[in-house]
Scaffold this motif. Structure first.
Motif, mmCIF file in Angstrom:
data_model
loop_
_atom_site.group_PDB
_atom_site.id
_atom_site.type_symbol
_atom_site.label_atom_id
_atom_site.label_comp_id
_atom_site.label_asym_id
_atom_site.label_seq_id
_atom_site.Cartn_x
_atom_site.Cartn_y
_atom_site.Cartn_z
ATOM 1 N N PHE A 332 0.845 -1.198 0.000
ATOM 2 C CA PHE A 332 0.000 0.000 0.000
ATOM 3 C C PHE A 332 0.882 1.250 0.000
ATOM 4 C CE2 PHE A 332 -2.383 -3.389 1.924
ATOM 5 C CZ PHE A 332 -3.714 -3.176 1.623
ATOM 6 N N TYR A 333 0.369 2.300 -0.621
ATOM 7 C CA TYR A 333 1.089 3.580 -0.599
ATOM 8 C C TYR A 333 0.110 4.724 -0.334
ATOM 9 C CZ TYR A 333 3.986 7.561 -1.760
ATOM 10 O OH TYR A 333 4.659 8.739 -1.687
ATOM 11 N N PHE A 334 0.547 5.627 0.547
ATOM 12 C CA PHE A 334 -0.261 6.774 0.944
ATOM 13 C C PHE A 334 0.531 8.056 0.696
ATOM 14 C CE2 PHE A 334 -1.416 3.074 3.334
ATOM 15 C CZ PHE A 334 -2.807 3.082 3.328
ATOM 16 N N PRO A 335 0.005 8.984 -0.087
ATOM 17 C CA PRO A 335 0.768 10.180 -0.444
ATOM 18 C C PRO A 335 0.719 11.242 0.649
ATOM 19 C CG PRO A 335 -1.400 10.307 -1.430
ATOM 20 C CD PRO A 335 -1.329 8.965 -0.713
ATOM 21 N N LEU A 336 1.492 12.281 0.476
ATOM 22 C CA LEU A 336 1.372 13.472 1.308
ATOM 23 C C LEU A 336 -0.027 14.050 1.164
ATOM 24 C CD1 LEU A 336 4.710 15.242 0.263
ATOM 25 C CD2 LEU A 336 4.298 14.122 2.461
ATOM 26 N N LEU A 337 -0.554 14.613 2.247
ATOM 27 C CA LEU A 337 -1.873 15.246 2.203
ATOM 28 C C LEU A 337 -1.814 16.599 2.893
ATOM 29 C CD1 LEU A 337 -4.250 12.269 3.150
ATOM 30 C CD2 LEU A 337 -3.963 13.303 0.883
ATOM 31 N N ALA A 338 -2.505 17.578 2.319
ATOM 32 C CA ALA A 338 -2.623 18.898 2.935
ATOM 33 C C ALA A 338 -3.826 18.920 3.866
ATOM 34 C CB ALA A 338 -2.770 19.975 1.866
ATOM 35 N N HIS A 339 -3.790 19.813 4.856
ATOM 36 C CA HIS A 339 -4.917 19.951 5.779
ATOM 37 C C HIS A 339 -6.048 20.747 5.151
ATOM 38 C CE1 HIS A 339 -1.267 19.270 8.171
ATOM 39 N NE2 HIS A 339 -2.040 18.739 9.095
ATOM 40 N N ALA A 340 -5.697 21.813 4.460
ATOM 41 C CA ALA A 340 -6.641 22.629 3.697
ATOM 42 C C ALA A 340 -7.875 23.067 4.481
ATOM 43 C CB ALA A 340 -7.069 21.885 2.432
ATOM 44 N N PRO A 341 -7.714 23.678 5.669
ATOM 45 C CA PRO A 341 -8.887 24.210 6.372
ATOM 46 C C PRO A 341 -9.502 25.348 5.564
ATOM 47 C CG PRO A 341 -6.878 25.009 7.399
ATOM 48 C CD PRO A 341 -6.457 23.980 6.382
ATOM 49 N N MET A 342 -10.792 25.570 5.747
ATOM 50 C CA MET A 342 -11.468 26.603 4.966
ATOM 51 C C MET A 342 -10.886 28.000 5.237
ATOM 52 S SD MET A 342 -13.725 25.385 2.870
ATOM 53 C CE MET A 342 -12.556 24.068 2.563
ATOM 54 N N GLU A 343 -10.477 28.251 6.476
ATOM 55 C CA GLU A 343 -9.820 29.522 6.789
ATOM 56 C C GLU A 343 -8.312 29.303 6.738
ATOM 57 O OE1 GLU A 343 -9.730 32.871 10.361
ATOM 58 O OE2 GLU A 343 -9.758 30.746 10.880
ATOM 59 N N PRO A 344 -7.620 29.916 5.774
ATOM 60 C CA PRO A 344 -6.157 29.777 5.759
ATOM 61 C C PRO A 344 -5.537 30.393 7.011
ATOM 62 C CG PRO A 344 -6.973 30.602 3.647
ATOM 63 C CD PRO A 344 -8.118 30.665 4.616
ATOM 64 N N PHE A 441 3.462 7.391 3.492
ATOM 65 C CA PHE A 441 3.743 6.098 4.125
ATOM 66 C C PHE A 441 3.543 4.962 3.128
ATOM 67 C CE2 PHE A 441 3.850 8.057 8.235
ATOM 68 C CZ PHE A 441 4.549 7.167 9.038
ATOM 69 N N ALA A 442 4.293 3.902 3.342
ATOM 70 C CA ALA A 442 4.085 2.649 2.607
ATOM 71 C C ALA A 442 3.912 1.520 3.618
ATOM 72 C CB ALA A 442 5.262 2.355 1.685
ATOM 73 N N HIS A 443 3.095 0.548 3.260
ATOM 74 C CA HIS A 443 2.920 -0.667 4.064
ATOM 75 C C HIS A 443 3.062 -1.870 3.124
ATOM 76 C CE1 HIS A 443 0.533 0.967 7.713
ATOM 77 N NE2 HIS A 443 0.784 2.025 6.959
ATOM 78 N N ARG A 444 3.668 -2.918 3.631
ATOM 79 C CA ARG A 444 3.570 -4.220 2.962
ATOM 80 C C ARG A 444 3.092 -5.224 3.996
ATOM 81 N NH1 ARG A 444 8.079 -8.309 0.230
ATOM 82 N NH2 ARG A 444 6.522 -9.737 -0.680
ATOM 83 N N VAL A 445 2.032 -5.936 3.641
ATOM 84 C CA VAL A 445 1.465 -6.926 4.551
ATOM 85 C C VAL A 445 1.395 -8.267 3.830
ATOM 86 C CG1 VAL A 445 -0.455 -7.517 6.072
ATOM 87 C CG2 VAL A 445 0.060 -5.114 5.609
ATOM 88 N N ARG A 446 1.943 -9.272 4.473
ATOM 89 C CA ARG A 446 1.819 -10.646 3.972
ATOM 90 C C ARG A 446 1.101 -11.456 5.039
ATOM 91 N NH1 ARG A 446 6.196 -13.945 2.363
ATOM 92 N NH2 ARG A 446 7.188 -13.382 4.330
ATOM 93 N N VAL A 447 -0.045 -11.993 4.676
ATOM 94 C CA VAL A 447 -0.845 -12.796 5.595
ATOM 95 C C VAL A 447 -0.819 -14.246 5.127
ATOM 96 C CG1 VAL A 447 -3.130 -13.181 6.588
ATOM 97 C CG2 VAL A 447 -2.337 -10.845 6.146
#
Length: 726
Positions: A332-344, A441-447
């Motif tokens: 799995f891969y998760f990118p950077l994310l901004a908070h982006a509140p309505m009021e800067p 973040f990245a995750h690798r899961v082997r079940v």
């Protein structure tokens, strides 16, 4: 309603009105009461007219503490919600500190109610007992025969407004252990429809003051030309293009060379002048990696031994999985994310007559803000006041260990003659391109499964960018090299997972990273709940039954997780087939002390566009102080999480952020989700968080629904480009 306050304001109020009762705490933390606010730091103020004010130590960004903490005082004191107002507390961590943050005064981690529940109830109960004692003394009756109901002291055949006894009560000592009302006496706490939000009217009629609204006489407005890359510095700048702009005052390089401060008489003049600057940047120490390189590093980090192996035996688990009859292996891969509140981001620093300053801010962490301004301006702490205003959202952005935008404002103020207020304004583009981000973040899961489909090994490896390392919070948050926020939700899962091993590898930060609504749970819940659905799919098990089988009820957390799973299953009628053309996905997660289970129902899938028809949720957050506020927070958390997994990501090209505004970082729209239904479980457990726990299960519930509808099994976010949404 006055929602702004300061210690000076308390003193002024005390001098102006003789009959005032303050109940709060002394510097040593002991419960105290007085008619003089200089004797203590109050949680409750009662005027001679009987008007009650709750001094709220947690700022209001839409999550509800202005209502929740006020409710606690109103309940114990015995007044209606119409008889009580609120003000924000001044900066004073000795009394207003967050007990779950080591005494730092701040709001976050869904802790406002959890750390204030007993404090505010006790203060309200103490005020009640003192007023009753004063009335009992005058009426010659036993205090035990009296109560306060709707602001009236009643009993013993007598009745009078509490205002009649404020002066007498103020002369009494606070009780050491005031009597708290029992749940059967509660009229407000946990009652559906009993409480309306205190901040709603002023927000509807436009009289509320947010930090961006503040306009002070003779103020300067400053905007910053920020470095386009992390670590870049100003080499030189040319302001000749700004010289002719109406309202332009000056431009100066910030002391740390992180940007150029542009001053003007108005916001638009400052922005226009900044746009006319020419800035040369020194990139010798700047981040130059692109998103593809960062992703490759993180994926490589989960394909080898983990740096930190503190949860289970990674080698033994890997061997068990290798020898399993069936292996489910997903990355799995998760990118950077901004908070982006309505009021800067925005704040204002204004000089005071005594040589100090006032910071006007939607201050999420007043302690960090206070210290930063004090240090930059070289003023003693007592010369700096923090006036907390309403904030238009945050999702974690306004709280960071460096108090970055307060720092910028303080530096900008310091470069003037300090005679005029200086208001710092960030634009939306500043917020998206120059802010702090949820780390990648990245995750690798082997079940490994045996011949009967039972789990015999769960090898879970995580690689990402630590939020806490390298910050002032590292000492209290990083233990034996591990930033727990990187592994929370996996390493401490309530599930009984056979043969589980968890490993963590840290990687260099490409940008400034920060907690984002639900912190590490944003990615760990998605992985855990997606993998469980894959196990259910592989073994032809019902997703609900599989989860319940991994929750034997041996711990309170497992029992409460079972409760929300069963509740949401009933709510969504899980046992019945989904309507034709629709599919459902399930997810559940424990975060911030609370338990939330969600079911998402979608139409379409396969070759057809996906439409999110409905999301059901069940939440167990302990005593549900304000059910309507809780419901709204879970709804908002669901929308926030689903919007992010659908289409949000921050990408870098040679260190520069590609996105800039809502056209390319689009928030959730009302039309994206057909309906949301939330069940709030009644409980007598201690209250826990609600601002964040609705977010973690929302993404995997949607992902599981899409996969069951014949769509893609999304393991790399966002979904956009892999799923066609209607």
């Amino acid at each position: 309603m006055n929602v702004n306050t300061s210690r000076r304001g308390f003193l002024k109020g005390a001098a102006a009105t003789a009959a005032v009762l303050y109940v709060g705490a002394r510097a040593d933390g002991a419960l105290a009461a007085s008619s003089d606010a200089s004797d203590l730091n109050p949680f409750v103020r009662i005027g001679s007219d009987g008007r009650v004010t709750a001094i709220v130590k947690h700022f209001e960004k839409g999550q509800g503490p202005a209502t929740g903490l006020t409710t606690l005082i109103a309940e114990e004191l015995g007044v209606t919600m119409d008889q009580i107002d609120y003000e924000f507390a001044p900066s004073n961590p000795q009394v207003y500190g967050n007990t779950l943050f080591g005494g730092i005064q701040g709001t976050g981690g869904s802790t406002a109610m959890a750390n204030s529940f007993m404090q505010y109830r006790t203060a309200g109960a103490a005020a009640r007992d003192m007023l009753i004692a004063a009335a009992a003394g005058e009426w010659g009756v036993q205090a035990s025969t009296l109560d306060i109901v709707d602001g009236q002291i009643t009993g013993g055949g007598k009745s009078a407004p509490l205002a009649d006894f404020v002066a007498a009560a103020a002369a009494l000592d606070a009780p050491e252990q005031p009597r708290l009302r029992t749940p059967d006496e509660w009229r407000l706490i946990g009652k559906e429809g009993a409480v309306k939000r205190k901040d709603t009217p002023v927000k509807i009629n436009g009289s509320a003051t947010f930090a961006m609204d503040l306009q002070l006489d003779n103020q300067l407005v400053v905007v910053i030309a920020h470095a386009p890359r992390r670590g870049a510095k100003v080499a030189s700048f040319d302001a000749s293009g700004a010289q002719g702009k109406p309202g332009f005052v000056m431009a100066q390089t910030l002391p740390d060379a992180s940007g150029v401060a542009v001053y003007a008489d108005s916001t638009w003049a400052a922005i226009s002048a900044r746009d006319a600057l020419t800035v040369e940047w020194d990139n010798s120490a700047a981040e130059m990696r692109s998103s593809d390189e960062i992703k490759a590093e993180l994926i490589a980090g989960v394909n080898g031994p983990s740096t930190y192996q503190k949860w289970g035996d990674q080698s033994a688990t890997a061997d068990a999985v290798d020898g399993a009859a069936k292996v489910i292996d997903k990355t799995f891969y998760f990118p950077l994310l901004a908070h982006a509140p309505m009021e800067p981001l925005t704040c204002t620093i204004a000089p005071t007559d005594d040589g100090g300053v006032v910071l006007h801010d939607g201050a999420q962490f007043p302690t960090f803000s206070h210290m930063t301004v004090s240090q930059v301006l070289q003023l003693p702490m007592e010369k700096v006041q923090v006036n907390t205003l309403l904030a238009g959202g945050s999702f974690g952005r306004r709280a960071n260990p460096t108090a970055d935008y307060n720092l910028e404002c303080a530096m900008a103020f310091a470069m003037t003659d300090r005679s005029r207020p200086v208001k710092l304004v960030w634009t939306r583009e500043d917020d998206i391109k120059g802010g702090y981000y949820r780390p990648a973040f990245a995750h690798r899961v082997r079940v490994g499964l045996d011949d009967n489909g039972a789990i015999i090994g769960w090898d879970h490896r995580i690689a990402g960018q630590s939020i806490m390392k390298g910050t002032s919070m590292e000492q209290m948050s990083v233990i034996d090299g591990v930033d727990h926020s990187s592994v929370e939700g996996v390493a401490d899962t309530p599930y009984a997972v056979p043969g589980m091993a968890v490993g963590l590898t840290d990687h260099a930060k490409a940008t400034s990273v920060l907690w984002w609504r639900s912190v590490g749970h944003t990615h760990t819940a998605y992985v855990m709940e997606s993998m469980l659905d894959l196990v259910a799919q592989e073994t032809d098990a019902d997703p609900l039954a599989l989860r319940l089988s991994m929750l034997p009820g041996d711990t309170p957390a497992q029992t409460r997780m079972i409760g929300v799973l069963n509740q949401v299953a009933d709510l969504a009628n899980w046992s019945a087939p989904a309507p034709d053309g629709r599919a459902r996905g399930l997810a559940v997660h424990h975060s911030f002390g609370s338990f939330v289970a969600e079911v998402a129902e979608v139409s379409g899938g396969g070759d057809d566009p996906v439409k999110i028809e409905k999301v059901w949720a069940a939440v167990d957050c302990g005593v549900p102080v304000n059910p309507d506020v809780i419901r709204a927070q879970i709804e908002g958390g669901i929308g926030f999480g689903i919007g992010a997994v659908m289409r949000n990501e921050i990408t870098l090209t040679k260190g520069e952020v590609d996105q800039s505004n809502f056209p390319d970082y689009e928030p959730l729209r009302m039309s994206d989700i057909g309906a949301i239904e939330v069940a709030v479980i009644q409980s007598m457990e201690a209250p826990t968080g609600v601002g964040e726990p609705g977010t973690p299960p929302s993404g995997p519930a949607l992902a599981n629904a899409i996969a069951r509808a014949g769509g893609a099994r999304v393991t790399e976010l966002p979904m956009l480009g892999q799923v066609d949404f209607a």
